[in-house]
Design an enzyme around this catalytic site. Sequence first.
Site, PDB file in Angstrom:
ATOM      1  N   HIS A  77       4.000  -2.329   1.010  1.00  0.00           N
ATOM      2  CA  HIS A  77       2.858  -3.319   2.335  1.00  0.00           C
ATOM      3  C   HIS A  77       1.770  -3.952   0.724  1.00  0.00           C
ATOM      4  O   HIS A  77       1.321  -3.487  -0.545  1.00  0.00           O
ATOM      5  CB  HIS A  77       1.823  -2.371   2.412  1.00  0.00           C
ATOM      6  CG  HIS A  77       1.749  -1.219   1.342  1.00  0.00           C
ATOM      7  ND1 HIS A  77       0.521  -0.703   0.229  1.00  0.00           N
ATOM      8  CD2 HIS A  77       2.213  -0.089   1.338  1.00  0.00           C
ATOM      9  CE1 HIS A  77       0.105   0.417  -0.144  1.00  0.00           C
ATOM     10  NE2 HIS A  77       1.219   0.924   0.336  1.00  0.00           N
ATOM     11  N   ASP A  79      -1.146  -4.379   1.761  1.00  0.00           N
ATOM     12  CA  ASP A  79      -2.536  -3.776   1.589  1.00  0.00           C
ATOM     13  C   ASP A  79      -3.427  -2.518   0.758  1.00  0.00           C
ATOM     14  O   ASP A  79      -2.179  -1.934   0.279  1.00  0.00           O
ATOM     15  CB  ASP A  79      -3.304  -2.944   3.035  1.00  0.00           C
ATOM     16  CG  ASP A  79      -1.981  -2.270   3.455  1.00  0.00           C
ATOM     17  OD1 ASP A  79      -0.823  -2.250   3.439  1.00  0.00           O
ATOM     18  OD2 ASP A  79      -2.479  -1.262   4.254  1.00  0.00           O
ATOM     19  N   ASP A 110      -0.229   1.303  -6.012  1.00  0.00           N
ATOM     20  CA  ASP A 110       0.224   1.179  -4.926  1.00  0.00           C
ATOM     21  C   ASP A 110      -0.377   0.571  -4.227  1.00  0.00           C
ATOM     22  O   ASP A 110      -1.496   0.135  -3.442  1.00  0.00           O
ATOM     23  CB  ASP A 110      -0.746   2.818  -4.373  1.00  0.00           C
ATOM     24  CG  ASP A 110      -0.225   3.098  -2.844  1.00  0.00           C
ATOM     25  OD1 ASP A 110       1.346   3.074  -2.486  1.00  0.00           O
ATOM     26  OD2 ASP A 110      -0.563   4.222  -2.681  1.00  0.00           O
ATOM     27  N   GLU A 144      -0.596  -0.392   5.568  1.00  0.00           N
ATOM     28  CA  GLU A 144       0.288   0.869   5.493  1.00  0.00           C
ATOM     29  C   GLU A 144      -1.013   1.916   4.909  1.00  0.00           C
ATOM     30  O   GLU A 144      -0.903   3.446   5.609  1.00  0.00           O
ATOM     31  CB  GLU A 144       1.670   0.403   4.861  1.00  0.00           C
ATOM     32  CG  GLU A 144       2.181   2.282   4.542  1.00  0.00           C
ATOM     33  CD  GLU A 144       1.758   2.899   2.967  1.00  0.00           C
ATOM     34  OE1 GLU A 144       2.300   4.140   3.574  1.00  0.00           O
ATOM     35  OE2 GLU A 144       0.503   2.683   2.751  1.00  0.00           O
ATOM     36  N   GLU A 145      -2.141   1.959   4.827  1.00  0.00           N
ATOM     37  CA  GLU A 145      -2.652   2.319   3.891  1.00  0.00           C
ATOM     38  C   GLU A 145      -3.488   2.584   5.326  1.00  0.00           C
ATOM     39  O   GLU A 145      -5.050   3.237   5.020  1.00  0.00           O
ATOM     40  CB  GLU A 145      -3.555   2.075   3.291  1.00  0.00           C
ATOM     41  CG  GLU A 145      -3.448   1.600   2.089  1.00  0.00           C
ATOM     42  CD  GLU A 145      -2.019   2.767   1.076  1.00  0.00           C
ATOM     43  OE1 GLU A 145      -2.577   4.636   1.401  1.00  0.00           O
ATOM     44  OE2 GLU A 145      -2.021   2.307   0.299  1.00  0.00           O
ATOM     45  N   GLU A 173       7.247   2.556  -2.864  1.00  0.00           N
ATOM     46  CA  GLU A 173       6.135   3.588  -2.521  1.00  0.00           C
ATOM     47  C   GLU A 173       6.424   4.270  -4.488  1.00  0.00           C
ATOM     48  O   GLU A 173       7.633   4.296  -5.076  1.00  0.00           O
ATOM     49  CB  GLU A 173       6.445   4.571  -1.883  1.00  0.00           C
ATOM     50  CG  GLU A 173       5.865   3.949  -0.436  1.00  0.00           C
ATOM     51  CD  GLU A 173       4.336   3.788  -0.263  1.00  0.00           C
ATOM     52  OE1 GLU A 173       3.290   4.367  -1.415  1.00  0.00           O
ATOM     53  OE2 GLU A 173       4.266   3.444   0.443  1.00  0.00           O
ATOM     54  N   HIS A 364      -5.088   5.312  -5.310  1.00  0.00           N
ATOM     55  CA  HIS A 364      -5.947   5.842  -4.504  1.00  0.00           C
ATOM     56  C   HIS A 364      -7.080   6.532  -5.513  1.00  0.00           C
ATOM     57  O   HIS A 364      -8.171   6.917  -4.351  1.00  0.00           O
ATOM     58  CB  HIS A 364      -5.485   7.301  -3.923  1.00  0.00           C
ATOM     59  CG  HIS A 364      -4.586   6.719  -2.670  1.00  0.00           C
ATOM     60  ND1 HIS A 364      -5.130   7.201  -0.943  1.00  0.00           N
ATOM     61  CD2 HIS A 364      -3.844   5.834  -2.425  1.00  0.00           C
ATOM     62  CE1 HIS A 364      -3.656   6.060  -0.291  1.00  0.00           C
ATOM     63  NE2 HIS A 364      -3.068   5.243  -1.222  1.00  0.00           N
TER      64      HIS A 364
END
Length: 395
Positions: A77, A79, A110, A144-145, A173, A364
């Site tokens: 991803h 995003d 990520d 994805e997020e 991931e 994150h």
Amino acid sequence: MSRTLQLAEQLISRPSVTPDDAGCQQILGERLAALGFTLETIESGPADFRVTNLWAVRRPTHPSHGKATKTLVFAGHTDVVPTGPLDQWSSHPFTPTHRDGKLYGRGACDMKTSVAAFVTSIEEFLQGEPDPALTLALLLTSDEEGPGVDGTVIVCNALAARGETIDYCIVGEPTSVTRCGDMIKNGRRGTMSGKLTVNGVQGHIAYPHLAKNPVHAVAPALAELVAINAAGGWDAQSNPYFQPTSWQISNFHSGTGASNVIPGSAVIDFNFRFSTESTPESLQQRVHAVLDAHGVDYTLTWTVGGLPFLTMPGELVTAVQAAIREETGLDTELSTSGGTSDARFIAKICKQVVECGPVNASIHKIDEHIDVAEIETLKNIYLRTLRRLDAALAQ
């Protein structure tokens, strides 16, 4: 500066908070097109939450050579999650910054570095093998997020509808714990949530015979459910690749806030994280049976967020393990721990799915970062995997 690092920095500089791709897929698509990939952009979602998905594929250029082909997909991803308070970052989250051998920026782990490594590993692979037996593809999303309803699942459904076959998939991931390659995911648990509403009769706390306390009514059933959970008793049998299925209450709401009122209802939110030894239907039946046995007056709604999947050791797992061992000397650990990922959608159309990416300690978080030295390590793991799978086909 390596090509992978350069590309990772280019992607990190794009503020691609879900669902905004912010041009990342265009950057990647241009490099893939130069390698002979056919690009297909699939947009989905309402106007105020428009998701961009990219499906890029490169088939063997000379099928008359008689090479059998299988398809390897790199999935990820573009995003990222929101930055959080900017004043808490040591440097701007969308300005790639180096400190103490680390690259800082939102998406560094990520998973923009993984996406960059996908592309540069393919570039290097095709330099050495311009006509591989493998069909190569990338599946990228900007959702994805977020809710995940307009991203990878949309592409997978489109591929299934037209009969596209995927043999292997590597999801980028961040799976590593302390060193790049020390852990990969060969499966994930499923997730299913329930919202239980217990019906009672509100009344004065001094006159309980005129009311019906829903908290009291459901308490024995909850105790039994907790006991099942503590004993690891949800699954019919154990599975060496999974933790026992877990049931957890996340919220319990009841009452008016007054200390002298028996509540008229109680609302309980709970979640299952379950292995391949259980199904949504088996878990639902078990919960209903307990509630019914205790005579609880209730309504219960279910939401299945994702089904579990498991890739048994085989061609893909062996190739990735060998690539990691050659590059790092590590004997990687196979794991199904953690939450869900978009691999749950891909596993429906691909029997061999593995997640392999960088160390996940800072994902994150404020000041998300990756060790610069491990960026080339990750690229080389992907490259070695490509070479191994292609060599096996070409024999």
